[in-house]
Motif scaffolding. Sequence first.
Motif, PDB file in Angstrom:
ATOM      1  N   LYS A   1       0.838  -1.204   0.000  1.00 58.61           N
ATOM      2  CA  LYS A   1       0.000   0.000   0.000  1.00 58.61           C
ATOM      3  C   LYS A   1       0.872   1.253   0.000  1.00 58.61           C
ATOM      4  O   LYS A   1       0.541   2.240  -0.645  1.00 58.61           O
ATOM      5  N   LEU A   2       1.955   1.197   0.738  1.00 53.52           N
ATOM      6  CA  LEU A   2       2.860   2.348   0.782  1.00 53.52           C
ATOM      7  C   LEU A   2       3.551   2.580  -0.560  1.00 53.52           C
ATOM      8  O   LEU A   2       3.912   3.706  -0.883  1.00 53.52           O
ATOM      9  N   GLU A   3       3.740   1.525  -1.325  1.00 52.63           N
ATOM     10  CA  GLU A   3       4.357   1.663  -2.647  1.00 52.63           C
ATOM     11  C   GLU A   3       3.415   2.295  -3.655  1.00 52.63           C
ATOM     12  O   GLU A   3       3.861   2.854  -4.643  1.00 52.63           O
ATOM     13  N   SER A   4       2.112   2.188  -3.408  1.00 55.28           N
ATOM     14  CA  SER A   4       1.160   2.834  -4.301  1.00 55.28           C
ATOM     15  C   SER A   4       1.232   4.334  -4.103  1.00 55.28           C
ATOM     16  O   SER A   4       1.800   4.834  -3.146  1.00 55.28           O
TER      17      SER A   4
ATOM     18  N   VAL B   1      -3.873   5.956   6.016  1.00 58.39           N
ATOM     19  CA  VAL B   1      -4.606   5.401   7.166  1.00 58.39           C
ATOM     20  C   VAL B   1      -6.007   4.980   6.753  1.00 58.39           C
ATOM     21  O   VAL B   1      -6.494   3.923   7.162  1.00 58.39           O
ATOM     22  N   ARG B   2      -6.653   5.755   5.917  1.00 59.44           N
ATOM     23  CA  ARG B   2      -8.005   5.410   5.454  1.00 59.44           C
ATOM     24  C   ARG B   2      -8.021   4.160   4.587  1.00 59.44           C
ATOM     25  O   ARG B   2      -9.046   3.497   4.474  1.00 59.44           O
ATOM     26  N   SER B   3      -6.886   3.844   3.968  1.00 58.71           N
ATOM     27  CA  SER B   3      -6.831   2.675   3.087  1.00 58.71           C
ATOM     28  C   SER B   3      -6.618   1.371   3.847  1.00 58.71           C
ATOM     29  O   SER B   3      -6.738   0.291   3.277  1.00 58.71           O
ATOM     30  N   LEU B   4      -6.317   1.453   5.129  1.00 57.30           N
ATOM     31  CA  LEU B   4      -6.027   0.264   5.927  1.00 57.30           C
ATOM     32  C   LEU B   4      -7.302  -0.421   6.410  1.00 57.30           C
ATOM     33  O   LEU B   4      -8.272   0.245   6.758  1.00 57.30           O
TER      34      LEU B   4
ATOM     35  N   THR C   1      -4.488  -2.035  10.603  1.00 52.04           N
ATOM     36  CA  THR C   1      -4.406  -0.993  11.622  1.00 52.04           C
ATOM     37  C   THR C   1      -3.920  -1.573  12.936  1.00 52.04           C
ATOM     38  O   THR C   1      -3.048  -0.994  13.603  1.00 52.04           O
ATOM     39  N   GLN C   2      -4.438  -2.720  13.319  1.00 50.92           N
ATOM     40  CA  GLN C   2      -4.033  -3.355  14.564  1.00 50.92           C
ATOM     41  C   GLN C   2      -2.554  -3.735  14.531  1.00 50.92           C
ATOM     42  O   GLN C   2      -1.837  -3.559  15.522  1.00 50.92           O
ATOM     43  N   PHE C   3      -2.085  -4.242  13.414  1.00 53.14           N
ATOM     44  CA  PHE C   3      -0.670  -4.600  13.293  1.00 53.14           C
ATOM     45  C   PHE C   3       0.207  -3.372  13.530  1.00 53.14           C
ATOM     46  O   PHE C   3       1.179  -3.428  14.290  1.00 53.14           O
ATOM     47  N   LEU C   4      -0.149  -2.263  12.899  1.00 50.05           N
ATOM     48  CA  LEU C   4       0.633  -1.041  13.086  1.00 50.05           C
ATOM     49  C   LEU C   4       0.527  -0.529  14.517  1.00 50.05           C
ATOM     50  O   LEU C   4       1.530  -0.052  15.083  1.00 50.05           O
TER      51      LEU C   4
ATOM     52  N   ASN D   1       5.154   9.046  15.650  1.00 46.53           N
ATOM     53  CA  ASN D   1       4.104   9.363  16.602  1.00 46.53           C
ATOM     54  C   ASN D   1       2.891   9.961  15.884  1.00 46.53           C
ATOM     55  O   ASN D   1       1.742   9.664  16.233  1.00 46.53           O
ATOM     56  N   HIS D   2       3.150  10.765  14.876  1.00 48.13           N
ATOM     57  CA  HIS D   2       2.065  11.370  14.097  1.00 48.13           C
ATOM     58  C   HIS D   2       1.197  10.288  13.443  1.00 48.13           C
ATOM     59  O   HIS D   2      -0.036  10.330  13.531  1.00 48.13           O
ATOM     60  N   ILE D   3       1.820   9.323  12.808  1.00 47.76           N
ATOM     61  CA  ILE D   3       1.043   8.268  12.147  1.00 47.76           C
ATOM     62  C   ILE D   3       0.323   7.413  13.197  1.00 47.76           C
ATOM     63  O   ILE D   3      -0.822   7.005  12.996  1.00 47.76           O
ATOM     64  N   TYR D   4       0.974   7.176  14.331  1.00 45.62           N
ATOM     65  CA  TYR D   4       0.344   6.407  15.406  1.00 45.62           C
ATOM     66  C   TYR D   4      -0.905   7.110  15.910  1.00 45.62           C
ATOM     67  O   TYR D   4      -1.941   6.477  16.126  1.00 45.62           O
ATOM     68  N   GLU D   5      -0.842   8.418  16.077  1.00 39.80           N
ATOM     69  CA  GLU D   5      -2.006   9.178  16.522  1.00 39.80           C
ATOM     70  C   GLU D   5      -3.146   9.122  15.514  1.00 39.80           C
ATOM     71  O   GLU D   5      -4.309   9.091  15.897  1.00 39.80           O
ATOM     72  N   LEU D   6      -2.809   9.089  14.241  1.00 36.42           N
ATOM     73  CA  LEU D   6      -3.860   8.968  13.220  1.00 36.42           C
ATOM     74  C   LEU D   6      -4.554   7.611  13.276  1.00 36.42           C
ATOM     75  O   LEU D   6      -5.731   7.490  12.962  1.00 36.42           O
ATOM     76  N   LEU D   7      -3.812   6.601  13.679  1.00 31.59           N
ATOM     77  CA  LEU D   7      -4.365   5.250  13.742  1.00 31.59           C
ATOM     78  C   LEU D   7      -5.303   5.063  14.931  1.00 31.59           C
ATOM     79  O   LEU D   7      -6.247   4.283  14.847  1.00 31.59           O
ATOM     80  N   ILE D   8      -5.038   5.751  16.013  1.00 33.32           N
ATOM     81  CA  ILE D   8      -5.851   5.540  17.219  1.00 33.32           C
ATOM     82  C   ILE D   8      -6.919   6.555  17.314  1.00 33.32           C
ATOM     83  O   ILE D   8      -7.794   6.858  16.905  1.00 33.32           O
TER      84      ILE D   8
END
Length: 82
Positions: free
Chosen positions: A28-31, A40-43, A48-51, A75-82
């Motif tokens: 997904k990151l390669e796309s 994050v919306r594509s997960l 999401t749980q794995f991350l 931390n920024h990406i982690y905050e978007l996930l939770i």
Amino acid sequence: MDTTLGYLREILSNYTDKHAISREIYKKLESKLDDEISFVRSLDQEQTQFLNDILPQEIEHALDEQDFPRTSELNHIYELLI
């Protein structure tokens, strides 16, 4: 690819040999995703749980290494996930 997703891609490359879900997320990151929010919306829930499971330890590692830009971006990406 923006910096945050670049750091995430680098981290996931350490997990691709052992976890199939990591390979899925890596693809997904390669796309051509525009930004972290699009990513994050594509997960799905499992991705999401794995991350959510691996990011805290990766953030801690970056902090231990005093890599503050990496710590902040992860931390920024982690905050978007939770």
